[in-house]
Design an enzyme around this catalytic site. Structure first.
Site, PDB file in Angstrom:
ATOM      1  N   CYS A   2       1.347  -1.176   0.177  1.00  0.00           N
ATOM      2  CA  CYS A   2      -0.211  -0.296  -0.339  1.00  0.00           C
ATOM      3  C   CYS A   2       0.759   1.303   0.219  1.00  0.00           C
ATOM      4  O   CYS A   2       2.426   1.629   1.119  1.00  0.00           O
ATOM      5  CB  CYS A   2      -0.759   0.223   1.232  1.00  0.00           C
ATOM      6  SG  CYS A   2      -1.740  -0.796   1.141  1.00  0.00           S
ATOM      7  N   ARG A  27       4.491   0.098  -6.293  1.00  0.00           N
ATOM      8  CA  ARG A  27       4.738  -0.984  -5.046  1.00  0.00           C
ATOM      9  C   ARG A  27       3.316  -1.629  -5.535  1.00  0.00           C
ATOM     10  O   ARG A  27       3.945  -3.186  -4.388  1.00  0.00           O
ATOM     11  CB  ARG A  27       4.049  -0.046  -3.824  1.00  0.00           C
ATOM     12  CG  ARG A  27       5.584   1.415  -3.736  1.00  0.00           C
ATOM     13  CD  ARG A  27       4.246   2.525  -2.583  1.00  0.00           C
ATOM     14  NE  ARG A  27       4.623   1.900  -1.187  1.00  0.00           N
ATOM     15  CZ  ARG A  27       5.497   1.956   0.033  1.00  0.00           C
ATOM     16  NH1 ARG A  27       6.351   2.702  -0.491  1.00  0.00           N
ATOM     17  NH2 ARG A  27       5.447   1.353   0.621  1.00  0.00           N
ATOM     18  N   TRP A  71      -3.166  -2.784  -1.348  1.00  0.00           N
ATOM     19  CA  TRP A  71      -2.985  -3.869  -1.265  1.00  0.00           C
ATOM     20  C   TRP A  71      -3.657  -4.861  -0.994  1.00  0.00           C
ATOM     21  O   TRP A  71      -3.170  -4.406   0.289  1.00  0.00           O
ATOM     22  CB  TRP A  71      -1.539  -3.872  -1.845  1.00  0.00           C
ATOM     23  CG  TRP A  71      -1.048  -5.860  -1.720  1.00  0.00           C
ATOM     24  CD1 TRP A  71      -0.911  -6.513  -1.027  1.00  0.00           C
ATOM     25  CD2 TRP A  71      -0.380  -6.296  -3.449  1.00  0.00           C
ATOM     26  NE1 TRP A  71      -0.412  -8.072  -1.770  1.00  0.00           N
ATOM     27  CE2 TRP A  71      -0.501  -7.342  -2.582  1.00  0.00           C
ATOM     28  CE3 TRP A  71      -0.399  -5.574  -4.153  1.00  0.00           C
ATOM     29  CZ2 TRP A  71       0.445  -8.444  -3.834  1.00  0.00           C
ATOM     30  CZ3 TRP A  71       0.367  -6.588  -5.309  1.00  0.00           C
ATOM     31  CH2 TRP A  71       0.188  -7.827  -5.484  1.00  0.00           C
ATOM     32  N   ASN A  97      -1.535   1.919   6.148  1.00  0.00           N
ATOM     33  CA  ASN A  97      -0.539   0.677   5.791  1.00  0.00           C
ATOM     34  C   ASN A  97      -0.055  -0.123   6.625  1.00  0.00           C
ATOM     35  O   ASN A  97      -0.283   0.376   7.940  1.00  0.00           O
ATOM     36  CB  ASN A  97       0.698   1.163   4.865  1.00  0.00           C
ATOM     37  CG  ASN A  97       0.068   1.756   4.054  1.00  0.00           C
ATOM     38  OD1 ASN A  97      -0.987   2.322   3.393  1.00  0.00           O
ATOM     39  ND2 ASN A  97       1.745   2.433   3.617  1.00  0.00           N
ATOM     40  N   GLY A  98      -0.210  -1.522   6.796  1.00  0.00           N
ATOM     41  CA  GLY A  98      -0.510  -2.281   7.722  1.00  0.00           C
ATOM     42  C   GLY A  98      -0.863  -3.207   8.431  1.00  0.00           C
ATOM     43  O   GLY A  98      -1.741  -3.504   7.660  1.00  0.00           O
ATOM     44  N   GLU A 469      17.068 -17.715 -10.701  1.00  0.00           N
ATOM     45  CA  GLU A 469      16.074 -15.761 -10.651  1.00  0.00           C
ATOM     46  C   GLU A 469      15.878 -16.038 -11.825  1.00  0.00           C
ATOM     47  O   GLU A 469      14.594 -15.409 -12.550  1.00  0.00           O
ATOM     48  CB  GLU A 469      17.641 -14.645 -10.233  1.00  0.00           C
ATOM     49  CG  GLU A 469      17.368 -13.535 -10.954  1.00  0.00           C
ATOM     50  CD  GLU A 469      16.317 -13.200  -9.897  1.00  0.00           C
ATOM     51  OE1 GLU A 469      15.358 -13.953  -8.789  1.00  0.00           O
ATOM     52  OE2 GLU A 469      15.580 -11.668  -9.774  1.00  0.00           O
ATOM     53  N   LYS A 473      12.167 -15.199 -12.774  1.00  0.00           N
ATOM     54  CA  LYS A 473      11.725 -13.686 -12.990  1.00  0.00           C
ATOM     55  C   LYS A 473      10.914 -13.723 -14.280  1.00  0.00           C
ATOM     56  O   LYS A 473       9.663 -13.180 -14.648  1.00  0.00           O
ATOM     57  CB  LYS A 473      13.152 -13.013 -14.112  1.00  0.00           C
ATOM     58  CG  LYS A 473      13.910 -12.335 -13.074  1.00  0.00           C
ATOM     59  CD  LYS A 473      13.239 -10.827 -12.904  1.00  0.00           C
ATOM     60  CE  LYS A 473      13.294 -10.566 -11.255  1.00  0.00           C
ATOM     61  NZ  LYS A 473      13.101 -11.062 -10.438  1.00  0.00           N
ATOM     62  N   GLU A 476       7.233 -14.657 -12.604  1.00  0.00           N
ATOM     63  CA  GLU A 476       6.259 -13.300 -12.015  1.00  0.00           C
ATOM     64  C   GLU A 476       6.067 -12.629 -13.048  1.00  0.00           C
ATOM     65  O   GLU A 476       5.178 -11.601 -12.860  1.00  0.00           O
ATOM     66  CB  GLU A 476       7.063 -12.451 -10.944  1.00  0.00           C
ATOM     67  CG  GLU A 476       8.191 -12.169 -11.665  1.00  0.00           C
ATOM     68  CD  GLU A 476       9.576 -11.295 -10.570  1.00  0.00           C
ATOM     69  OE1 GLU A 476       8.916 -11.092  -9.230  1.00  0.00           O
ATOM     70  OE2 GLU A 476      10.612 -10.808 -10.693  1.00  0.00           O
ATOM     71  N   HIS A 492      17.511 -37.079 -10.807  1.00  0.00           N
ATOM     72  CA  HIS A 492      16.934 -37.482  -9.357  1.00  0.00           C
ATOM     73  C   HIS A 492      15.843 -37.226 -10.099  1.00  0.00           C
ATOM     74  O   HIS A 492      14.757 -37.166  -9.009  1.00  0.00           O
ATOM     75  CB  HIS A 492      17.776 -36.814  -8.207  1.00  0.00           C
ATOM     76  CG  HIS A 492      19.088 -37.078  -8.707  1.00  0.00           C
ATOM     77  ND1 HIS A 492      19.440 -38.477  -8.193  1.00  0.00           N
ATOM     78  CD2 HIS A 492      20.174 -36.389  -8.672  1.00  0.00           C
ATOM     79  CE1 HIS A 492      21.071 -38.149  -8.210  1.00  0.00           C
ATOM     80  NE2 HIS A 492      21.858 -37.011  -8.688  1.00  0.00           N
ATOM     81  N   LYS A 591       6.161  -3.879  -4.207  1.00  0.00           N
ATOM     82  CA  LYS A 591       7.449  -4.267  -4.304  1.00  0.00           C
ATOM     83  C   LYS A 591       7.886  -4.244  -3.508  1.00  0.00           C
ATOM     84  O   LYS A 591       9.267  -4.268  -3.141  1.00  0.00           O
ATOM     85  CB  LYS A 591       7.582  -2.652  -5.363  1.00  0.00           C
ATOM     86  CG  LYS A 591       9.193  -1.519  -4.736  1.00  0.00           C
ATOM     87  CD  LYS A 591       9.584  -2.536  -6.229  1.00  0.00           C
ATOM     88  CE  LYS A 591      10.938  -2.672  -6.967  1.00  0.00           C
ATOM     89  NZ  LYS A 591      11.729  -2.967  -7.579  1.00  0.00           N
TER      90      LYS A 591
END
Ligand code: F6R
Length: 596
Positions: A2, A27, A71, A97-98, A469, A473, A476, A492, A591
């Site tokens: 948020c 964000r 969010w 926020n929180g 990574e 990427k 996402e 395996h 973010k």
């Protein structure tokens, strides 16, 4: 996560708030809203893009207001659950926020007392608590309200009958922007760059009173805090796209500069007092989430090779709940945002265990930077694309610097060895530029990935985490399922999944794993998987087994993650672009992840 913006001053608050919200979009959010004191309290909020708010809102006159990007955490994304929230008398508005952990008990109690709730959120209890405690002083009401609350917050409130915005902070970032005859409050400086470069960071437990002409910060004892403002070095241009189609691409191309800036000064000081850490720690633990975790995994190979000490890497979300071993390694929290809830909790746990904590972060004034014993700032500049790119490559620089520093302190490396690797590191921006100059080759090579349902990314040794990574990427931003695998693990189990419809991206550089990687690539070719190999210029042997070869310049194997990283970032970017994905704002990714 948020975002918050608040404004008091002579400008039209509506314009400042909407501009601030747009700058906070990076964000991640699912709904947005503003409350402006004009003729009464006017609130506009909605689910979806801020552009929707722009078009649906009438012109409002008013010089005081708050805005929010949400969010969803408590309650689904919807208009009702969007912030700001207002009290029953429509006089007070709140953004937050929180998380308010005891909101259900508070909601029941407030409902019994006659308050009417309109949303499913935790935040709404705050506005009703303010209404309950208000006796003519909004900040005093906020302090009383917060005494009833368990949880974390950056909370900002205003009332129709005053020209003041009040705020409080606990474990969520909040910063005041000081203007001339105007002042701003926001969850990060990006939202205020248009108006001021002077910032006052609000600390945990503090409350703020802000009007157009005056800002006062109070500590927990309600005493006035005297604090020097910081100068924000980021410019508005730093935070904009600069002609690139997406922030992510711009930020990938900014890596030569970001790497240069991150090394600048620190590399020269590696053998001087006051650099990074001053003690010879016998062991290192790296703690992080997501992409930062992958940088930490690369860091393990780097630090073990340079400093010859054991390095462990833990996910922050696991570390914080583990019992601990009684040992006290140097504990390094790697987090670009400095606000990741799990990493913050892990830092607190590390301190509780008595470890020296070092944060590697990109955000000056972030929560982690204030909580740990020492900080290394990565100096990548603002990263607006939600998917981390330049902050990742600068985290790698932090790992090289830490490895060199510890290697020097422990005498595991001689001065000449340090100088020689330092000089190669100084050439990294140039090698990265070399990769970027061939971005069109990478673009062409991604045709084989675009229609795939699953993709495997394979690497060995120091380049195994780089391929993890790469897979992250791709997942996402393109929503193609991808798995990063240590190539030796293929036999395996996962070999069973390879066939003509499952492309493989394989890193194969000329280090001590080269022959083994070539065999692994041949194994996948035998299952008809299309192969996109990443190797060194002129590697005919690799070209013979791959369907496509993207080349990187030859560098010392320990430095190979740097150019390789840029290739996997570009692969993800071009694949996502061809699939028409919203690259800078991928779904379900934020973010800064301030919930755990
Ligand atoms: C991926 C990404 C996330 C973050 C993770 C940790 O591109 O950005 O996986 O790496 O949420 O974030 P920080 O580094 O801010 O702690």
């Amino acid at each position: 996560m948020c975002g918050i913006i608040g404004y008091a001053g002579p400008r039209n608050a509506q314009e400042v708030l909407l501009d601030g919200l747009r700058r906070l979009e990076y964000r991640g959010y699912d709904s947005a809203g503003v409350a402006i004191v004009g003729s009464g309290l006017q609130v506009f909020k909605d689910k979806g893009e801020i552009s929707k708010l722009y078009t649906s809102m009438p012109e409002i006159r008013g010089n005081l207001g708050v805005g929010h990007t949400r969010w969803a955490t408590c309650g689904k994304p919807s208009k009702q659950n969007a912030h700001p929230f207002v009290d029953c008398t429509n006089q007070t508005a709140v953004v937050h926020n929180g998380i308010i952990e005891n909101y259900q008990a508070l909601r029941k109690q407030l409902t019994d007392e006659g308050h009417k709730f309109t949303s499913e959120t935790d935040t709404e209890v705050l506005v009703h608590l303010l209404e309950k405690h208000y006796r003519g002083n909004l900040r005093a009401a906020l302090i009383s309200a917060l005494k009833e609350v368990k949880g974390t917050y950056a909370v900002v409130a205003l009332r129709t009958d005053s020209n003041e915005i009040v705020a409080a902070r606990k474990e969520n970032p909040l910063v005041v922007g000081l203007g001339v005859g105007e002042n701003i409050l926001a969850s990060d400086v990006t939202a205020m760059l248009n108006y001021t470069q002077k910032a006052l960071y609000v600390m945990d437990g503090e409350t703020v009173s802000l009007t157009a002409d005056k800002v006062t910060i109070y500590d927990r004892n309600n005493d006035v805090v005297v604090r020097e403002p910081s100068t924000i070095s980021w410019t508005i241009e730093d935070a904009q796209k600069g002609g690139f189609e997406h922030y992510m691409l711009k930020e990938i191309y900014e890596q030569p500069t970001a790497i240069h800036n991150s090394l600048l000064g620190s590399l020269d000081e590696i053998m001087s007092e006051g650099s990074l850490v001053d003690q010879d720690f016998g062991a290192v633990k790296l703690v992080a989430c997501g992409t930062s975790y992958h940088a930490s995994m690369v860091g393990k190979y780097i630090i073990e090779a340079l400093a010859k000490i054991p390095v462990t890497v833990e996910l922050a979300s696991e570390y914080r709940y583990s019992p601990g071993t009684g040992e006290n390694p140097l504990t390094v929290m790697v987090t670009q945002s400095g606000e990741t809830a799990d990493t913050l909790a892990a830092a607190r746990e590390a301190k509780r265990r008595g470890c020296h904590t070092l944060a590697v972060t990109n955000v000056v004034g972030s929560t982690i930077a204030r909580e740990v014993d020492s900080v290394f700032y990565t100096k990548a500049g603002p990263e607006i694309g939600v998917a981390a790119t330049k902050t990742y490559s600068t985290q790698l620089m932090a790992m090289y610097l830490l490895g060199l520093r510890l290697g020097y302190l422990r005498k595991a490396m001689g001065r000449d060895e340090i100088r020689s690797l330092s000089s190669e590191l100084r050439s990294m921006p140039q090698y990265v530029r070399g990769v970027l100059d061939r971005a069109s080759e990478v673009d062409d090579s991604t045709d084989m990935l675009v229609e795939a349902r699953d993709v495997f990314f394979l690497g060995r040794n120091i380049n195994y985490p780089t391929m993890l990574e790469g897979a992250l990427k791709l997942k996402e931003i393109s929503y193609i399922h991808a798995e990063g695998y240590a190539a030796g693990e293929l036999k395996h189990g996962p070999l069973a999944l390879l066939d003509a419809s499952t492309p493989v991206v394989a890193a194969c550089i000329k280090d001590h794993t080269y022959e083994k990687m070539l065999s692994n690539i041949s194994e996948t070719a035998a299952r008809d998987s299309p192969i996109l190999a990443i190797g060194e210029e002129g590697d005919e042997e690799l070209l013979a087994v791959a369907d496509k070869l993207v080349t990187i310049p030859h560098v010392a194997p320990i430095l190979s993650p740097v150019p390789l990283t840029v290739v996997v970032q570009l692969i993800a970017y071009y694949a996502a672009k061809k699939r028409g994905c919203p690259i800078d704002k991928p779904r379900n990714l934020a973010k800064s992840v301030t919930v755990d």
